[in-house]
Design a protein around this motif. Structure first.
Motif, PDB file in Angstrom:
ATOM      1  N   LEU A 252      38.255  41.711  32.983  1.00 63.10           N
ATOM      2  CA  LEU A 252      38.307  43.102  32.550  1.00 63.10           C
ATOM      3  C   LEU A 252      36.928  43.592  32.110  1.00 63.10           C
ATOM      4  CD1 LEU A 252      41.697  43.357  30.623  1.00 63.10           C
ATOM      5  CD2 LEU A 252      41.109  44.297  32.867  1.00 63.10           C
ATOM      6  N   LEU A 253      36.123  42.708  31.531  1.00 58.85           N
ATOM      7  CA  LEU A 253      34.746  43.079  31.212  1.00 58.85           C
ATOM      8  C   LEU A 253      33.935  43.309  32.484  1.00 58.85           C
ATOM      9  CD1 LEU A 253      33.883  40.771  28.174  1.00 58.85           C
ATOM     10  CD2 LEU A 253      34.150  43.260  28.168  1.00 58.85           C
ATOM     11  N   LEU A 254      34.194  42.493  33.522  1.00 59.17           N
ATOM     12  CA  LEU A 254      33.540  42.694  34.816  1.00 59.17           C
ATOM     13  C   LEU A 254      33.960  44.033  35.408  1.00 59.17           C
ATOM     14  CD1 LEU A 254      31.768  41.390  37.071  1.00 59.17           C
ATOM     15  CD2 LEU A 254      33.899  40.475  38.030  1.00 59.17           C
ATOM     16  N   PHE A 255      35.247  44.319  35.324  1.00 58.03           N
ATOM     17  CA  PHE A 255      35.760  45.618  35.765  1.00 58.03           C
ATOM     18  C   PHE A 255      35.080  46.746  34.987  1.00 58.03           C
ATOM     19  CE2 PHE A 255      38.655  49.111  34.867  1.00 58.03           C
ATOM     20  CZ  PHE A 255      39.073  49.508  36.131  1.00 58.03           C
ATOM     21  N   GLY A 256      34.965  46.581  33.670  1.00 58.78           N
ATOM     22  CA  GLY A 256      34.336  47.596  32.842  1.00 58.78           C
ATOM     23  C   GLY A 256      32.873  47.795  33.164  1.00 58.78           C
ATOM     24  N   ALA A 257      32.168  46.705  33.446  1.00 58.06           N
ATOM     25  CA  ALA A 257      30.754  46.823  33.831  1.00 58.06           C
ATOM     26  C   ALA A 257      30.619  47.625  35.118  1.00 58.06           C
ATOM     27  CB  ALA A 257      30.144  45.432  33.989  1.00 58.06           C
ATOM     28  N   GLY A 258      31.516  47.368  36.072  1.00 62.07           N
ATOM     29  CA  GLY A 258      31.509  48.150  37.305  1.00 62.07           C
ATOM     30  C   GLY A 258      31.776  49.618  37.034  1.00 62.07           C
ATOM     31  N   SER A 259      32.678  49.905  36.080  1.00 52.58           N
ATOM     32  CA  SER A 259      32.983  51.295  35.731  1.00 52.58           C
ATOM     33  C   SER A 259      31.773  52.004  35.149  1.00 52.58           C
ATOM     34  CB  SER A 259      34.140  51.337  34.721  1.00 52.58           C
ATOM     35  OG  SER A 259      35.321  50.806  35.276  1.00 52.58           O
ATOM     36  N   VAL A 260      31.012  51.300  34.302  1.00 49.29           N
ATOM     37  CA  VAL A 260      29.812  51.893  33.710  1.00 49.29           C
ATOM     38  C   VAL A 260      28.791  52.229  34.797  1.00 49.29           C
ATOM     39  CG1 VAL A 260      27.840  51.437  32.204  1.00 49.29           C
ATOM     40  CG2 VAL A 260      30.137  50.795  31.473  1.00 49.29           C
ATOM     41  N   VAL A 261      28.588  51.301  35.726  1.00 55.59           N
ATOM     42  CA  VAL A 261      27.654  51.554  36.837  1.00 55.59           C
ATOM     43  C   VAL A 261      28.132  52.744  37.660  1.00 55.59           C
ATOM     44  CG1 VAL A 261      26.686  50.615  38.963  1.00 55.59           C
ATOM     45  CG2 VAL A 261      26.861  49.171  36.919  1.00 55.59           C
ATOM     46  N   GLY A 262      29.438  52.783  37.957  1.00 62.48           N
ATOM     47  CA  GLY A 262      29.987  53.881  38.732  1.00 62.48           C
ATOM     48  C   GLY A 262      29.794  55.217  38.055  1.00 62.48           C
ATOM     49  N   LEU A 263      29.995  55.265  36.743  1.00 63.85           N
ATOM     50  CA  LEU A 263      29.797  56.514  36.008  1.00 63.85           C
ATOM     51  C   LEU A 263      28.326  56.913  36.003  1.00 63.85           C
ATOM     52  CD1 LEU A 263      30.932  58.752  34.179  1.00 63.85           C
ATOM     53  CD2 LEU A 263      30.487  57.255  32.226  1.00 63.85           C
ATOM     54  N   PHE A 264      27.426  55.949  35.845  1.00 65.91           N
ATOM     55  CA  PHE A 264      25.989  56.242  35.830  1.00 65.91           C
ATOM     56  C   PHE A 264      25.550  56.861  37.155  1.00 65.91           C
ATOM     57  CE2 PHE A 264      21.566  54.892  36.587  1.00 65.91           C
ATOM     58  CZ  PHE A 264      20.945  55.474  35.480  1.00 65.91           C
ATOM     59  N   VAL A 265      25.962  56.256  38.262  1.00 60.31           N
ATOM     60  CA  VAL A 265      25.606  56.783  39.588  1.00 60.31           C
ATOM     61  C   VAL A 265      26.221  58.165  39.787  1.00 60.31           C
ATOM     62  CG1 VAL A 265      25.870  56.423  42.070  1.00 60.31           C
ATOM     63  CG2 VAL A 265      25.323  54.487  40.572  1.00 60.31           C
ATOM     64  N   THR A 266      27.467  58.325  39.358  1.00 62.39           N
ATOM     65  CA  THR A 266      28.131  59.618  39.493  1.00 62.39           C
ATOM     66  C   THR A 266      27.384  60.694  38.720  1.00 62.39           C
ATOM     67  OG1 THR A 266      30.297  58.581  39.776  1.00 62.39           O
ATOM     68  CG2 THR A 266      30.277  60.867  39.060  1.00 62.39           C
ATOM     69  N   VAL A 302      39.033  38.061  45.324  1.00 60.54           N
ATOM     70  CA  VAL A 302      39.482  38.748  44.114  1.00 60.54           C
ATOM     71  C   VAL A 302      38.297  39.290  43.308  1.00 60.54           C
ATOM     72  CG1 VAL A 302      40.618  38.442  41.876  1.00 60.54           C
ATOM     73  CG2 VAL A 302      41.653  37.486  43.949  1.00 60.54           C
ATOM     74  N   LEU A 303      37.244  38.501  43.162  1.00 67.14           N
ATOM     75  CA  LEU A 303      36.102  38.936  42.343  1.00 67.14           C
ATOM     76  C   LEU A 303      35.423  40.186  42.899  1.00 67.14           C
ATOM     77  CD1 LEU A 303      34.497  35.528  41.264  1.00 67.14           C
ATOM     78  CD2 LEU A 303      35.925  37.075  39.919  1.00 67.14           C
ATOM     79  N   PRO A 304      35.077  40.233  44.205  1.00 67.26           N
ATOM     80  CA  PRO A 304      34.496  41.487  44.707  1.00 67.26           C
ATOM     81  C   PRO A 304      35.472  42.655  44.651  1.00 67.26           C
ATOM     82  CG  PRO A 304      34.825  39.913  46.504  1.00 67.26           C
ATOM     83  CD  PRO A 304      35.028  39.174  45.232  1.00 67.26           C
ATOM     84  N   ALA A 305      36.762  42.362  44.758  1.00 65.69           N
ATOM     85  CA  ALA A 305      37.750  43.432  44.648  1.00 65.69           C
ATOM     86  C   ALA A 305      37.732  44.048  43.251  1.00 65.69           C
ATOM     87  CB  ALA A 305      39.141  42.895  44.974  1.00 65.69           C
ATOM     88  N   ILE A 306      37.634  43.204  42.230  1.00 62.06           N
ATOM     89  CA  ILE A 306      37.576  43.697  40.851  1.00 62.06           C
ATOM     90  C   ILE A 306      36.338  44.565  40.643  1.00 62.06           C
ATOM     91  CG2 ILE A 306      37.295  43.003  38.439  1.00 62.06           C
ATOM     92  CD1 ILE A 306      40.070  42.442  39.374  1.00 62.06           C
ATOM     93  N   ILE A 307      35.211  44.134  41.199  1.00 67.53           N
ATOM     94  CA  ILE A 307      33.967  44.894  41.047  1.00 67.53           C
ATOM     95  C   ILE A 307      34.075  46.246  41.746  1.00 67.53           C
ATOM     96  CG2 ILE A 307      31.511  44.941  41.612  1.00 67.53           C
ATOM     97  CD1 ILE A 307      31.558  41.860  41.355  1.00 67.53           C
ATOM     98  N   CYS A 308      34.554  46.250  42.991  1.00 62.88           N
ATOM     99  CA  CYS A 308      34.706  47.507  43.741  1.00 62.88           C
ATOM    100  C   CYS A 308      35.662  48.447  43.030  1.00 62.88           C
ATOM    101  CB  CYS A 308      35.207  47.222  45.155  1.00 62.88           C
ATOM    102  SG  CYS A 308      34.010  46.422  46.231  1.00 62.88           S
ATOM    103  N   TRP A 309      36.749  47.901  42.544  1.00 61.24           N
ATOM    104  CA  TRP A 309      37.744  48.697  41.813  1.00 61.24           C
ATOM    105  C   TRP A 309      37.105  49.341  40.584  1.00 61.24           C
ATOM    106  CZ3 TRP A 309      42.261  45.869  38.880  1.00 61.24           C
ATOM    107  CH2 TRP A 309      43.107  46.816  38.293  1.00 61.24           C
ATOM    108  N   GLY A 310      36.326  48.570  39.817  1.00 57.75           N
ATOM    109  CA  GLY A 310      35.664  49.115  38.651  1.00 57.75           C
ATOM    110  C   GLY A 310      34.661  50.204  38.994  1.00 57.75           C
ATOM    111  N   LEU A 311      33.894  49.992  40.057  1.00 48.80           N
ATOM    112  CA  LEU A 311      32.893  50.984  40.467  1.00 48.80           C
ATOM    113  C   LEU A 311      33.526  52.333  40.753  1.00 48.80           C
ATOM    114  CD1 LEU A 311      30.680  48.815  42.867  1.00 48.80           C
ATOM    115  CD2 LEU A 311      29.940  49.853  40.719  1.00 48.80           C
TER     116      LEU A 311
END
Length: 390
Positions: A252-266, A302-311
């Protein structure tokens, strides 16, 4: 004598105001999801099972679902600052009340009222940000103000669990009430006012729904959020086939890190590439769902899926709110109230649908259902929204 003209004055982004709005979003979402990190403590403290204690989150969602449109209809002419302050005072009171009561039924009623305040804040949130921002930077303003959502998603459950362990679940609710009170005072002093809708404007639901792009955006919000919800609520059993369920906190922290990156780019690109970013977000989430559907038992998928999902998740709210601002124009407050209703309906639907699939089919059916929902959302976006936004 020089014939050069002085450069046009550029209106700066009111960053301080956006920071206050971001903190308001953080408090709102943290109030909603904090029980997830305190579930066992709340259940033991109120003498109920964890399944029953989980209704703390459901009660909030139903309150937000019930209140978004009516509250927006009754308050759409009110100044935005007064309205936000009313919501923050409400969060102060309901969180303080949940820290004190010992009756579970009364606690659920208080959580429902908390959801009503949440629906009120979410319905006016994007409109307030766009009213304060320079016209050319409204998308960035929504992303900045909405960064509190991503922060709460990343930190909400682990932060509440940590605070709950330190001072108990009642102390955690009390601390959130104190944070709401401090934010209220900060907003009183520093947040600029913005007007509501003009006196001659009506709160017109059907005319807003008929505007080109509004219904398509609502369909996209519902499908995307429902797909996210049915995966996120059941993420622990979803990770079981790969043997990663015992590391759900780290993932979930990995997912959250992806979300932060996604928001920054957005936030950087949204004002000039809204259509492309939205298309990419849907496609990337679909890729994540496909990876999970095909490789639920394989860590390498599963791991890249979690990252993509978070992004994709970090910037999605900003993307759809910005699109709604473009297609709804002066009816933005009505449209955003409808979007809040669609969002909370999708959260409830995703949770119920995921539970039914988990009970009657299998865990492997969840990613396939998420993929189907995303394809429906993509169809709505391509046919009804993409031609209308930049």
């Amino acid at each position: 004598m020089s014939d050069r003209r002085p450069p046009d004055k550029v209106t700066p982004m009111p960053v301080h105001a956006m920071l206050i709005l971001a903190m308001a979003a953080f408090v709102t979402l943290l109030t909603e999801i904090m029980p997830a990190g305190l579930l066992s403590s709340i259940s033991a403290g109120l003498g109920v099972s964890q399944a029953v204690g989980g209704q703390f989150i459901t009660a909030f969602a139903f309150g937000a679902l019930a209140a978004a449109l009516p509250s927006a209809a009754f308050t759409h002419r009110m100044g935005r600052k007064k309205l936000l302050l009313f919501g923050l005072i409400g969060f102060t009171l309901v969180n303080a009340a949940n820290a004190l009561v010992s009756n579970f039924t009364l606690s659920l009623v208080i959580r429902f009222l908390a959801g009503c305040f949440g629906g009120l804040v979410w319905a006016m949130f994007a409109g307030y940000a766009t009213r304060l921002a320079p016209p050319a930077q409204r998308g960035r303003a929504i992303a900045l103000a909405g960064s509190g959502v991503t922060l709460a998603m990343v930190l909400g459950a682990p932060l509440s669990a940590f605070v709950g362990q330190a001072i108990g679940w009642r102390g955690a609710f009390g601390a959130l009430a104190a944070l709401s009170a401090v934010l209220t005072v900060w907003a009183v002093i520093m947040l600029p006012e913005a007007p509501g809708t003009a006196q001659e404007e009506r709160f017109a639901i059907l005319p807003t729904l008929r505007l080109p792009g509004v219904a398509a955006n609502l369909a996209l919000i519902f499908s995307f959020v429902a797909a996210h919800s049915l995966l996120y609520v059941y993420v622990e059993p979803l990770l079981g086939p790969s043997g990663l369920s015992h590391r759900v906190d780290a993932l979930l922290l990995l997912f959250g890190a992806g979300s932060v990156v996604g928001l920054f780019v957005t936030g950087i690109l949204i004002d000039h590439h809204l259509s492309r970013l939205t298309s990419l977000s849907i496609a990337l989430f679909a890729v994540a769902a496909m990876l999970l559907a095909l490789g639920l038992a394989h860590i390498s998928l599963v791991l890249p899926a979690i990252i993509c999902w978070g992004l994709t998740t970090g910037g999605f709210a900003a993307l759809t709110q910005s699109a709604m601002a473009q297609v709804s124009g002066r009816l933005i407050d009505v449209a955003q109230a409808m979007a809040t209703t669609a969002w909370n309906l999708a959260v409830s639907t995703g949770g119920l649908l995921g539970g039914a699939l988990l009970t009657h089919v299998s865990i492997g059916s969840l990613p396939w259902m998420a993929l189907l929902l995303l394809l429906l959302g993509l169809a709505a976006f391509v046919r009804g929204l993409r031609p209308l936004i930049r």
